[in-house]
Design an enzyme around this catalytic site. Structure first.
Site, PDB file in Angstrom:
ATOM      1  N   ASN A 222     -12.825  19.630  -4.930  1.00  0.00           N
ATOM      2  CA  ASN A 222     -11.546  18.915  -4.971  1.00  0.00           C
ATOM      3  C   ASN A 222     -11.529  18.049  -6.219  1.00  0.00           C
ATOM      4  O   ASN A 222     -12.065  16.945  -6.234  1.00  0.00           O
ATOM      5  CB  ASN A 222     -11.393  18.072  -3.700  1.00  0.00           C
TER       6      ASN A 222
ATOM      7  N   HIS B 117      -0.164  16.977  -2.197  1.00  0.00           N
ATOM      8  CA  HIS B 117      -1.053  16.531  -1.109  1.00  0.00           C
ATOM      9  C   HIS B 117      -0.803  17.357   0.152  1.00  0.00           C
ATOM     10  O   HIS B 117      -1.063  16.890   1.271  1.00  0.00           O
ATOM     11  CB  HIS B 117      -0.832  15.044  -0.746  1.00  0.00           C
TER      12      HIS B 117
ATOM     13  N   ARG C 245      -9.289  23.072  -4.743  1.00  0.00           N
ATOM     14  CA  ARG C 245      -7.982  22.464  -4.632  1.00  0.00           C
ATOM     15  C   ARG C 245      -7.254  22.692  -5.954  1.00  0.00           C
ATOM     16  O   ARG C 245      -7.796  22.401  -7.027  1.00  0.00           O
ATOM     17  CB  ARG C 245      -8.124  20.956  -4.410  1.00  0.00           C
TER      18      ARG C 245
ATOM     19  N   ARG D 126       1.053   5.113 -10.938  1.00  0.00           N
ATOM     20  CA  ARG D 126       2.347   5.793 -11.130  1.00  0.00           C
ATOM     21  C   ARG D 126       3.478   4.991 -10.503  1.00  0.00           C
ATOM     22  O   ARG D 126       3.312   4.419  -9.422  1.00  0.00           O
ATOM     23  CB  ARG D 126       2.311   7.193 -10.502  1.00  0.00           C
TER      24      ARG D 126
ATOM     25  N   GLU E  74      -9.250  16.885   3.263  1.00  0.00           N
ATOM     26  CA  GLU E  74      -8.710  17.978   2.452  1.00  0.00           C
ATOM     27  C   GLU E  74      -9.765  19.061   2.259  1.00  0.00           C
ATOM     28  O   GLU E  74      -9.447  20.246   2.241  1.00  0.00           O
ATOM     29  CB  GLU E  74      -8.261  17.433   1.084  1.00  0.00           C
TER      30      GLU E  74
END
Ligand SMILES: Nc1ncnc2c1ncn2[C@@H]1O[C@H](COP(=O)(O)OP(=O)(O)O)[C@@H](O)[C@H]1O
Ligand SMILES: CC(=O)OP(=O)(O)O
Ligand SMILES: [Mg+2]
Length: 406
Positions: free
Chosen positions: A5, A166, A77, A227, A370
């Site tokens: 990932n 995500h 990922r 961000r 994840e």
């Protein structure tokens, strides 16, 4: 399954034994090794390729190198899959070229993902390598939520639409939240708040994603570590015309020097918490802007879903910051949302409820995984685990085609 990932600032890896895992949710998988290389891009030489080589070195040292028996596949990922990749795929040169073409849509992420794939193919040439896309779970978002109100011809010519990110986390967490309630995911409406360095919200109706806060790129929506999230698009023209900034400078400003970092100089919620405790005003204001945005999305997604069964907090901030969970749900009693302060303050690593007994909507903390979800999907692809249920051209869980609005 080895899972890689590559996030915007870290590389996480896990080696998982899937032999006894439930094909539907991955429960029963055994973690054999895991690790993380953090703060990529902050120092000289600390890039994704170097991080991957370090990961490979750690695995080799533990006797889990390329020739270790039983290693069946590597799952990667990949953040942006565009409209082309809406389910996991075996990586070929052609697929890798397709992922490269999407770099302009995810400049902070896809290059790291590509570096991970390239190094991994180099070090583990005999193994199947699978890409699992962040955007895939959002492929079911209906057209009226996925389209911006832009000129249709321009939008279509340049692929401008909401993709969402995500997705692996939103899929895993919405399913785990239903399990925590002891209910079938097909019967549960969930709002998932994935609050890590990048942050996004999703509305999931009966296991199907119907709305999400990130858009064409992972810049839209919530306030994040660095961000900005939502802005009036005219801010960009204003900065270009009045401040004289060029496109790259504005891109860097919005992606890397905004959010919590831009507001108060820190992007780590732990540090912001410490500063608030000392009475720091900039840190307090950054926190209030962050949670105000969250409350707006909870309200909006309540309207999108009509009925909300559970709000699930996940990722670094969502799992660990009781203060964020408390403030993000503050004053939402009118929506049936009440957090219990004692439950909310308890720490733990298992999925748990933090809502009051009287709360109509369950509020939960669900640690995301994840890597497990990527391993599960990779395993499914390479073993054809659910081949009997397949139409022949994709997994049974393949998203329904995008729907037209009524
Ligand atoms: N104990 C904690 N309290 C508050 N925030 C935390 C805590 N631990 C981690 N975090 C936050 O989690 C963020 C990282 O989340 P994570 O999901 O690991 O990010 P990513 O995968 O996007 O790199 C950190 O920036 C930090 O602000
Ligand atoms: C898509 C995205 O924002 O990912 P991350 O949270 O890993 O930066
Ligand atoms: Mg993350």
């Amino acid at each position: 399954m080895l899972v890689i990932n590559s996030g915007s600032s870290s590389v996480k890896y896990q080696l998982l034994d899937m032999a006894e895992a439930d094909p539907a949710d991955g429960r029963g998988a055994v973690r054999l090794a895991s690790g993380v290389v953090e703060r990529i891009g902050e120092g000289p030489g600390a890039d994704h390729a170097e991080a991957l080589r370090r990961v490979a070195g750690e695995l080799d040292a533990e006797g889990l190198g390329p020739d270790s028996p039983g290693l069946a596949a590597v799952g990667h990922r990949v953040v942006h899959g565009g409209t082309r990749f809406t389910e996991p795929v075996l990586i070929t040169d052609e697929v890798l070229a397709g992922i490269e073409e999407l770099v302009p849509l995810a400049p902070l992420h896809n290059p790291g993902n590509i570096a991970g794939i390239t190094v991994s193919r180099e070090l583990r040439p005999g193994l199947p390598q699978v890409a699992v896309f962040d955007t895939a779970f959002h492929a079911t978002i209906p057209e009226h939520a996925a389209r911006y109100a832009l000129d249709t011809a321009t939008a279509d010519a340049y692929g401008v639409r909401r993709y969402g990110f995500h997705g692996t986390s939103h899929a895993y967490v919405s399913r785990a939240a239903a399990a925590l309630l002891g209910r079938d995911p097909a019967e549960v409406n969930a709002i998932v708040l994935h609050l890590g360095n990048g942050a996004s919200a999703s509305a999931v109706a009966g296991g199907i994603c119907v709305e999400t806060s990130m858009g064409l790129t992972p810049l839209e929506g919530l306030v994040m570590g660095t961000r900005s999230g939502d802005l009036d698009p005219a801010v960009v023209f204003h900065l270009a015309r009045v401040a004289g900034l060029d496109t790259d400078a504005i891109d860097t400003l919005l992606n890397k020097r905004s959010g919590l970092l831009g507001l108060c100089g820190d992007n780590d919620m732990r540090e912001i918490g410490r500063r608030m405790a000392e009475g720091d005003h900039a840190a307090r204001l950054a926190f209030e802007i962050y949670v105000h945005r969250l409350r707006k999305y909870v309200g909006a997604y309540t309207a999108v879903l009509g009925r909300v069964d559970v709000i699930a907090f996940t990722a670094g901030v969502g799992e660990n910051s009781a203060a964020v969970r408390e403030a993000a749900t503050r004053g939402l009693e009118v929506l049936g949302i009440e957090v219990d302060p004692v439950r909310n303050a308890l720490r733990g690593s298992a999925p748990r409820l933090v809502s009051a007994g009287s709360s109509r909507v369950a509020v939960a903390v669900i640690p995301t995984d994840e890597e497990l979800e990527i391993a599960r999907q990779t395993f499914e692809l390479v073993t054809g685990a659910d081949a009997g249920q397949r139409g022949g051209d994709g997994p049974a869980a393949r998203p329904a085609p995008r729907q037209e609005s009524p």
